[in-house]
Write a protein that holds these residues in place. Structure first.
Motif, PDB file in Angstrom:
ATOM      1  N   ASN A  27       0.836  -1.186   0.000  1.00  0.00           N
ATOM      2  CA  ASN A  27       0.000   0.000   0.000  1.00  0.00           C
ATOM      3  C   ASN A  27       0.877   1.244   0.000  1.00  0.00           C
ATOM      4  N   ALA A  28       0.707   2.099  -1.009  1.00  0.00           N
ATOM      5  CA  ALA A  28       1.429   3.372  -1.072  1.00  0.00           C
ATOM      6  C   ALA A  28       0.404   4.496  -1.009  1.00  0.00           C
ATOM      7  N   ALA A  29       0.530   5.355  -0.014  1.00  0.00           N
ATOM      8  CA  ALA A  29      -0.494   6.379   0.213  1.00  0.00           C
ATOM      9  C   ALA A  29       0.137   7.748   0.362  1.00  0.00           C
ATOM     10  N   TRP A  30      -0.638   8.744   0.027  1.00  0.00           N
ATOM     11  CA  TRP A  30      -0.207  10.134   0.179  1.00  0.00           C
ATOM     12  C   TRP A  30      -1.415  10.961   0.594  1.00  0.00           C
ATOM     13  N   ARG A  31      -1.184  11.891   1.461  1.00  0.00           N
ATOM     14  CA  ARG A  31      -2.260  12.809   1.843  1.00  0.00           C
ATOM     15  C   ARG A  31      -1.702  14.213   1.966  1.00  0.00           C
ATOM     16  N   SER A  32      -2.559  15.176   1.675  1.00  0.00           N
ATOM     17  CA  SER A  32      -2.124  16.570   1.744  1.00  0.00           C
ATOM     18  C   SER A  32      -2.062  17.015   3.197  1.00  0.00           C
ATOM     19  N   GLU A  33      -1.572  18.216   3.410  1.00  0.00           N
ATOM     20  CA  GLU A  33      -1.367  18.717   4.762  1.00  0.00           C
ATOM     21  C   GLU A  33      -2.688  18.818   5.507  1.00  0.00           C
ATOM     22  N   ALA A  34      -2.673  18.338   6.754  1.00  0.00           N
ATOM     23  CA  ALA A  34      -3.890  18.395   7.572  1.00  0.00           C
ATOM     24  C   ALA A  34      -4.244  19.844   7.869  1.00  0.00           C
ATOM     25  N   GLY A  35      -5.529  20.118   7.944  1.00  0.00           N
ATOM     26  CA  GLY A  35      -5.992  21.453   8.276  1.00  0.00           C
ATOM     27  C   GLY A  35      -6.290  22.313   7.082  1.00  0.00           C
ATOM     28  N   ALA A  36      -5.916  21.870   5.880  1.00  0.00           N
ATOM     29  CA  ALA A  36      -6.202  22.648   4.691  1.00  0.00           C
ATOM     30  C   ALA A  36      -7.701  22.626   4.390  1.00  0.00           C
ATOM     31  N   VAL A  37      -8.150  23.594   3.633  1.00  0.00           N
ATOM     32  CA  VAL A  37      -9.578  23.647   3.286  1.00  0.00           C
ATOM     33  C   VAL A  37      -9.959  22.441   2.453  1.00  0.00           C
ATOM     34  N   GLU A  38      -9.084  22.050   1.517  1.00  0.00           N
ATOM     35  CA  GLU A  38      -9.280  20.820   0.761  1.00  0.00           C
ATOM     36  C   GLU A  38      -8.182  19.839   1.148  1.00  0.00           C
ATOM     37  N   GLN A  39      -8.574  18.703   1.664  1.00  0.00           N
ATOM     38  CA  GLN A  39      -7.614  17.667   2.039  1.00  0.00           C
ATOM     39  C   GLN A  39      -7.723  16.515   1.042  1.00  0.00           C
ATOM     40  N   LEU A  40      -6.612  16.243   0.389  1.00  0.00           N
ATOM     41  CA  LEU A  40      -6.575  15.224  -0.656  1.00  0.00           C
ATOM     42  C   LEU A  40      -5.905  13.970  -0.127  1.00  0.00           C
ATOM     43  N   LYS A  41      -6.382  12.840  -0.594  1.00  0.00           N
ATOM     44  CA  LYS A  41      -5.749  11.558  -0.293  1.00  0.00           C
ATOM     45  C   LYS A  41      -5.742  10.720  -1.561  1.00  0.00           C
TER      46      LYS A  41
END
Length: 672
Positions: free
Chosen positions: A304-318
């Motif tokens: 499993n390879a995962a990425w997520r954007s910075e927490a707290g942003a208005v749009e959070q991407l995963k």
């Protein structure tokens, strides 16, 4: 008539076991209310923090459990340590509304009265860190010793009852189980443990976690376990030609697990691998009785390879890219005169991607949108005699699964939330399916939460149910025309908190299944075929009480009253009542901590017999600092050595499957 195990425990050992069990029980009960005399255990989460714990699995984003569109049960790493649970099935037995059956090979989960024979846990979606564990041929969720992760590596487990297809798709039918592992930073350093128990059970495990100067974190863990098992007596085979009904040395089990995880900033890469071999003492599927060659193997690998954007942003991407394999096979011995050995199993390979975004850009809205794609590029089922070689089945296929989902959590004022979700799935061999969910969450008072939840889910028929075929007695006929199962569920839940340390939860639910898929006996061929057999309904009430004290005592107890109406006129494996008790407390000033759990399961009707109602009590005693960095745990299951059984399935000659009596174990863990 319930079979009883043979090879009785020597009297001296039984006497010591009873003395140990009584002492452990009395110690826990006598000292349950005592205050801790040692510094607080840092792994114990205060109850007031549990009350406001955030959960992920109900909505695919973090939110307070009181605002989640489901009645989520959270099991923490402290619970796992205190009660000495060793498998996911052990944990599930303590969760309200859940029931577990064990056929001395696999464990099967039921929720709110729904546990059908032959479903292989296909009505639950099991995830580890959001990665699907259900395989691609059977859609089975591995929850017993074949579960590929050591429980020491788990941070918490979220049990989400009810339909979850509105964001998860197929198999999130009556529940979602999400296992969240510890971060490498939480398991820093080197650790090792050794466990021994009766019946030749032993397990060794080790892990190492570290942080690089660049900020990357790594965790590597491995373990091996083995159990010799007991001789078991089955009266159905009590003839001189069948060793008088005694299966000698066939309840053995061995396995290995490996877990690696690396994180760097927002990126995570993980690998899970496990192998488990289990003897089959029951001579299921019309096998020859007491043959040592019979066994099943489950071999799994997940990347499993995962990425997520910075927490707290208005749009959070995963985003996530995953690959998996599950090989499940067995050696089965025919009951013919030659005792022909057959090899039967499956091989599955798949890969996929999923991506989602959570947006809070619109005031009062938390919007989730996502897409799941999975390519099952190998779905291979086979069955053949080894010598002389003869092939009965060599079925090779591929399939696709695709889903789009959208969910909006809308704040309707300060005290009301509306959660609306909708998903569209299109899987190979099935028409497109819409799965909606709506939940209204109201906080009339600060300490009071009311939830009204309605949802619909589906389960696509799997390759085993559609295409597996084996001729003759104990065999199976394929049914490519199977349609997907559907379920509709409505629930009204009330949660009332009392101060910071106690709460009561009450839920009333109604569940209706249609197009139910179940194995149906084919009398002419002495085999079975999976068919859509009609409808099944369940309704009931659950009540749960949780309490903690500043001294470290925690209590969780629940009762579930369930009524099931079965499509064939006879409820199967559906207890009318379930009661659970979990009590954990420090014991005096010596640094010991005791845990006691009790489980009542009402009578359950099987395919050909009834398992009587029973009560099982387990206990665990641990000391976190027996010596510096050394932890000791002593456990006993079935403390009062009660005889009880689980219902047998359609592949068994037995009417019920007897379970283990009292069993002792000890575990030492050391942090270097």
């Amino acid at each position: 008539m319930m079979p009883a195990p043979t090879r009785p425990i020597p009297f001296r050992l039984r006497r010591h076991a009873r003395a140990f069990a009584r002492a452990l029980a009395l110690s826990i009960l006598a000292c349950a209310g005592a205050r801790a005399g040692e510094p607080p255990d840092l792994t114990t989460l205060p109850l007031e923090q549990l009350m406001s714990m955030e959960v992920y699995s109900a909505s695919k984003f973090m939110q307070k459990s009181s605002r989640a569109p489901s009645s989520v049960t959270v099991i923490t790493k402290a619970d796992i340590r205190h009660f000495g649970w060793r498998t996911l099935a052990d944990v599930a037995r303590s969760v309200r509304g859940m029931v577990v059956s064990y056929d001395r090979n696999y464990s099967y989960l039921g929720q709110r009265g729904i546990l059908r024979p032959g479903d292989f846990n296909t009505r639950f979606l099991l995830q580890v860190d959001g990665n699907r564990m259900n395989d691609a041929v059977y859609d089975q969720a591995p929850v017993g010793a074949e579960f590929p992760l050591d429980l020491d590596l788990i941070e918490r487990i979220e049990f989400v009852p009810g339909p979850g297809s509105s964001i998860y798709g197929s198999n999130a039918f009556i529940g979602v189980i999400n296992v969240i592992t510890k971060t490498p930073g939480a398991v820093a350093g080197t650790r090792a443990s050794l466990e021994v128990g009766q019946d030749g059970a032993r397990q060794a495990a080790a892990s190492v976690g570290w942080r690089s100067p660049q900020g990357s974190e790594y965790l590597i863990a491995a373990s091996a376990h083995r159990s010799d098992g007991r001789d078991l007596y089955f009266p159905e085979f009590d003839t001189p030609a069948q060793n008088h009904g005694v299966a000698s040395g066939l309840d053995d089990e061995r396995g290995q697990r490996f877990f690696a995880r690396a994180t760097h900033g927002a990126a995570t890469l993980s690998l899970i691998h496990a192998n488990r071999v289990k003897g089959i003492p029951t001579a299921s599927y019309s096998q020859s009785f007491n043959d040592p060659r019979t066994a099943t193997t489950d071999r799994q690998t997940y990347v499993n390879a995962a990425w997520r954007s910075e927490a707290g942003a208005v749009e959070q991407l995963k985003a996530r890219l995953f690959w998996g394999q599950y090989d499940s096979f067995g050696d089965y011995v025919a009951s013919d005169q030659a005792r022909t050995l057959s090899h039967d199993g499956s091989s599955a390979r798949w890969w996929g991607i999923d991506a989602s975004v959570v947006s809070t850009r619109l005031a009062g809205h938390t919007v989730l949108a996502g897409i799941d794609l999975q390519r099952d590029y190998r779905l291979h089922q086979y069955s053949f005699d080894i010598a002389p070689f003869h092939s009965y089945l060599d079925d090779r296929r591929s399939a696709r699964r695709a889903g789009l989902y959208l969910q909006d959590q809308v704040a309707l004022g300060e005290t009301v939330l509306l959660n609306l979700g909708l998903r569209y799935d299109r899987n190979s061999g099935s028409e497109g399916v819409w799965s909606p969910r709506a939940a209204l969450i109201w906080n009339p008072l600060e300490a009071t939460t009311v939830k009204a939840i309605y949802g619909s889910a589906f389960r696509s028929p799997n390759s085993f149910e559609k295409f597996y075929a084996f001729p003759g007695e104990g065999g199976q006929t394929g049914n490519p025309g199977l349609r997907e199962e559907r379920v509709r569920s409505a629930e009204l839940a009330l949660v009332q908190e009392f101060g910071e340390n106690a709460r009561v939860s009450v839920s009333a639910f109604r569940t209706a299944l249609s197009n139910l898929i179940a194995p149906v006996a084919q009398q002419e061929l002495a085999s079975v075929r999976f068919d859509n057999i009609g409808r099944l309904g369940a309704r009931g009430v659950e009540i749960e009480y949780e309490r903690g004290t500043p001294g470290g005592l925690t209590l969780r107890t629940s009762y579930s009253a369930i009524r099931v109406s079965d499509a064939l006129g006879q409820p199967v494996n559906a207890p009318a009542g379930l009661a659970k008790l979990n009590l954990s407390a420090p014991l005096g000033a010596g640094g010991w901590r005791g845990a006691l759990e009790g489980q009542y399961v009402g009578a359950r009707h099987g395919v050909s017999g009834t398992a009587r109602r029973h009560v099982v009590v387990n206990a665990n005693l641990m000391r976190a600092r027996l010596l510096p960095n050394l932890e000791l745990s002593l456990g006993v299951t079935n403390l009062f050595d009660r005889a009880y059984a689980d219902p047998a399935s359609i592949e068994h000659r037995q009417r019920v499957i007897a379970q283990d009596g009292r069993r002792l174990r000890a575990r030492l863990a050391y942090a270097f």
